[in-house]
Design an enzyme around this catalytic site. Structure first.
Site, mmCIF file in Angstrom:
data_model
loop_
_atom_site.group_PDB
_atom_site.id
_atom_site.type_symbol
_atom_site.label_atom_id
_atom_site.label_comp_id
_atom_site.label_asym_id
_atom_site.label_seq_id
_atom_site.Cartn_x
_atom_site.Cartn_y
_atom_site.Cartn_z
ATOM 1 N N PHE A 150 0.800 -1.222 0.000
ATOM 2 C CA PHE A 150 0.000 0.000 0.000
ATOM 3 C C PHE A 150 0.830 1.269 0.000
ATOM 4 C CE2 PHE A 150 0.714 -0.506 4.609
ATOM 5 C CZ PHE A 150 1.013 0.793 4.991
ATOM 6 N N LYS A 174 -1.268 -7.850 -8.460
ATOM 7 C CA LYS A 174 -2.196 -7.806 -7.330
ATOM 8 C C LYS A 174 -1.757 -6.665 -6.414
ATOM 9 C CE LYS A 174 -3.167 -8.594 -3.532
ATOM 10 N NZ LYS A 174 -3.722 -7.662 -2.466
ATOM 11 N N GLU A 177 -5.206 -3.850 -1.475
ATOM 12 C CA GLU A 177 -6.631 -3.522 -1.481
ATOM 13 C C GLU A 177 -6.910 -2.192 -0.782
ATOM 14 O OE1 GLU A 177 -5.825 -6.081 2.166
ATOM 15 O OE2 GLU A 177 -5.105 -5.879 0.098
ATOM 16 N N SER A 227 5.687 -6.714 4.332
ATOM 17 C CA SER A 227 6.302 -6.966 5.628
ATOM 18 C C SER A 227 7.101 -8.271 5.593
ATOM 19 C CB SER A 227 5.237 -7.048 6.712
ATOM 20 O OG SER A 227 4.437 -8.206 6.537
ATOM 21 N N CYS A 282 9.556 1.534 3.509
ATOM 22 C CA CYS A 282 10.493 0.497 3.946
ATOM 23 C C CYS A 282 11.914 1.040 4.011
ATOM 24 C CB CYS A 282 10.431 -0.719 3.019
ATOM 25 S SG CYS A 282 11.027 -0.416 1.353
ATOM 26 N N GLU A 383 9.460 -3.245 13.328
ATOM 27 C CA GLU A 383 9.189 -2.285 12.248
ATOM 28 C C GLU A 383 7.825 -1.650 12.526
ATOM 29 O OE1 GLU A 383 9.238 -2.026 7.393
ATOM 30 O OE2 GLU A 383 8.322 -3.783 8.331
#
Length: 498
Positions: A150, A174, A177, A227, A282, A383
């Site tokens: 995302f 993909k 969402e 992640s 990240c 994180e």
């Protein structure tokens, strides 16, 4: 009426038969902005089948023709980048200038992929044995899956998709969402650029869609960013089903500040790298390692800058930091602030309950600064993926390096110093995949490759650049012997590249 975001399969919107859908929120208001279709097995099969059917034709499309599509896409993306930036901001929440920067970096990767004809050249050995030539060729894998996160809904898909299709593969993308519209926008631009139907398909959804791609035998490779726990799952599941997998995971990025550093430069860098995109990167700096005796002065300079940051709706031109992406993520990040206080870290700047230039219902958490953090605390260990910056004190260079090398993550790191010898030693000794010297976010340019070490990467290949082209192709070596050539006749026309 709430907008509906459908899949993009075989060159057109595809609603499918699945009845499941998810809410897409406006992070600045907390209101539902759209509904997105969630794929079931039928939609996964439709997307994979479309890619499978398109593969023979696209594989046999000339490099020249593939490059023309990519050049056309690059032009369209450049012309409509502001429109895409607004889409990103509306669903993710980052300020539009940050979204524009994301797209600019994405364009770098598209430009690199435009050089496919140069990048896919093989080797040739003439007369390896008497009358025998040996050469290598790079061929596409087939149908490949891309699963993107995302936090960079435009850039990360464009780390992988241009290279994959430049190499002759077909793709099922993909996206997250949480902010799915950017992926559809990208697919529409590719179609406008002349990409044949089925070469790029967009499949929306959750774990059902992910597992469908990981388990489908037609899908030959998976590229993933997310992640570390999910990256590990994707890698183990994908490889168990015989796929080539590159899975980029999480991070805990440290920025070391040596006593000789320019502290104003270091403080600017720490704030920019720690709180840009609300820390949802990240490559965000989440730990500043202040080497004695600069800690007190550096923390004061960072705090001074933090208090001046303007937090608000990313669509407003004066906002410098937007909201977090969802209510659930907001609650998770805020819980880390509470845990840091409970563990005894010094809360220098508290971002909870901040007054913002936006709606009360938005997912707001202001920049937060902890000092005197120790490695056993969760604010250091985990994180967080939010606007929380921790300062750890170190007695010298060696303890700072040891701290970083002991961390299970190895994505990015930086050192701030005016000592070239110290910087050179740091880049040699540090066990991290991407290193910045007086550069806080060392994301490589498009013609290098992105990726970390240790628990930040699963698989052998980094993203985009040369390693990206290597990942999306497999090498074939041909050994040949031919009789003397016969005469082919006269043709005075200029040779054409078709």
């Amino acid at each position: 009426m709430t907008a509906r975001i459908s899949h993009w399969i075989d060159g057109k919107p595809f609603s499918g038969v699945a009845e499941r859908a998810g809410d897409v929120f406006d992070p600045a208001t907390g209101q539902v902005a759209a509904k997105v279709d969630f794929a079931g097995p039928a939609e996964v099969e439709a997307a994979v089948t479309a890619a499978k059917n398109a593969f023979p034709g696209w594989k046999n499309t000339s490099l020249a023709a593939r490059s023309r599509v990519l050049f056309a896409f690059r032009q369209l993306l450049s012309e409509r980048k502001d429109e895409l930036a607004k889409i990103v901001t509306s669903e993710h929440g980052k300020v539009e200038s940050d979204a524009a920067g994301e797209i600019a970096r994405a364009i770098e990767n598209v430009e690199y992929a435009c050089g496919a004809a140069q990048l896919l050249k093989g080797g040739f050995s003439e007369n390896a044995s008497t009358g025998v030539d040996v050469y290598s060729i790079a061929q596409p894998l087939g149908v490949v899956g891309v699963i993107s996160p995302f936090n960079f809904p435009a850039m990360v898909p464009l780390w992988f998709v241009p290279n994959a299709i430049a190499c002759g593969n077909t793709v099922v993308l993909k996206p997250s969402e949480k902010d799915p519209s950017a992926a559809n926008f990208i697919a529409e631009l590719f179609a406008e650029a002349g990409l044949p139907a089925g070469v790029l398909n967009v499949l929306h959804g959750d774990k059902v869609a992910v597992d469908g791609l990981l388990e489908n035998p037609v899908v030959k490779a998976i590229s993933f960013v997310g992640s570390t726990p999910i990256a590990r799952y994707v890698y183990e599941t994908g490889t168990r089903h015989g796929k080539r997998v590159q899975a980029l995971g999480g991070a805990k990025n440290h920025m070391v500040v040596l006593p000789d550093a320019d502290l104003d430069l270091a403080a600017d860098a720490a704030v920019s790298a720690g709180f840009g995109s609300a820390g949802e990167r990240c490559m965000a700096v989440s730990v500043v390692v202040a080497v004695d005796p600069v800690g007190d002065e550096l923390v004061a300079k960072i705090a001074e800058r933090i208090r001046k940051l303007r937090v608000g709706d990313g669509r407003r031109p004066d906002s410098e930091m937007g909201p977090l992406v969802t209510a659930a993520h907001h609650a998770k990040v805020e819980s880390y602030v509470e845990a840091g206080v409970a563990a005894g870290a010094e809360l220098v700047v508290d971002g909870r309950g901040i007054e913002v230039d936006g709606e009360d219902g938005g997912y707001w958490l202001g920049p937060t600064l902890f000092d005197k953090v120790s490695p056993e605390m969760s604010v250091y260990r985990d994180e967080i993926f939010g606007p929380v910056l921790s300062v750890v004190r170190a007695e010298g260079y060696e303890p700072a390096v040891e701290l970083i090398n002991d961390n299970p993550y190895g994505n990015g790191t930086a050192i701030f110093t005016t000592d070239g010898g110290a910087a050179r030693r740091f880049q040699n000794e540090i066990e991290v995949g991407m290193v910045g010297v007086n550069v806080p976010i060392p994301v490589p340019v498009g013609y290098y490759s992105f990726g970390g070490w240790k628990d930040s990467l699963f698989g052998d290949s980094h993203a985009y650049g040369p390693e990206g082209f290597h990942f999306f192709t497999r090498t074939k070596v041909v050994t040949s012997r031919w009789p003397d050539p016969s005469h082919g006749g006269v043709n005075l026309g200029f040779p054409r590249n078709t």
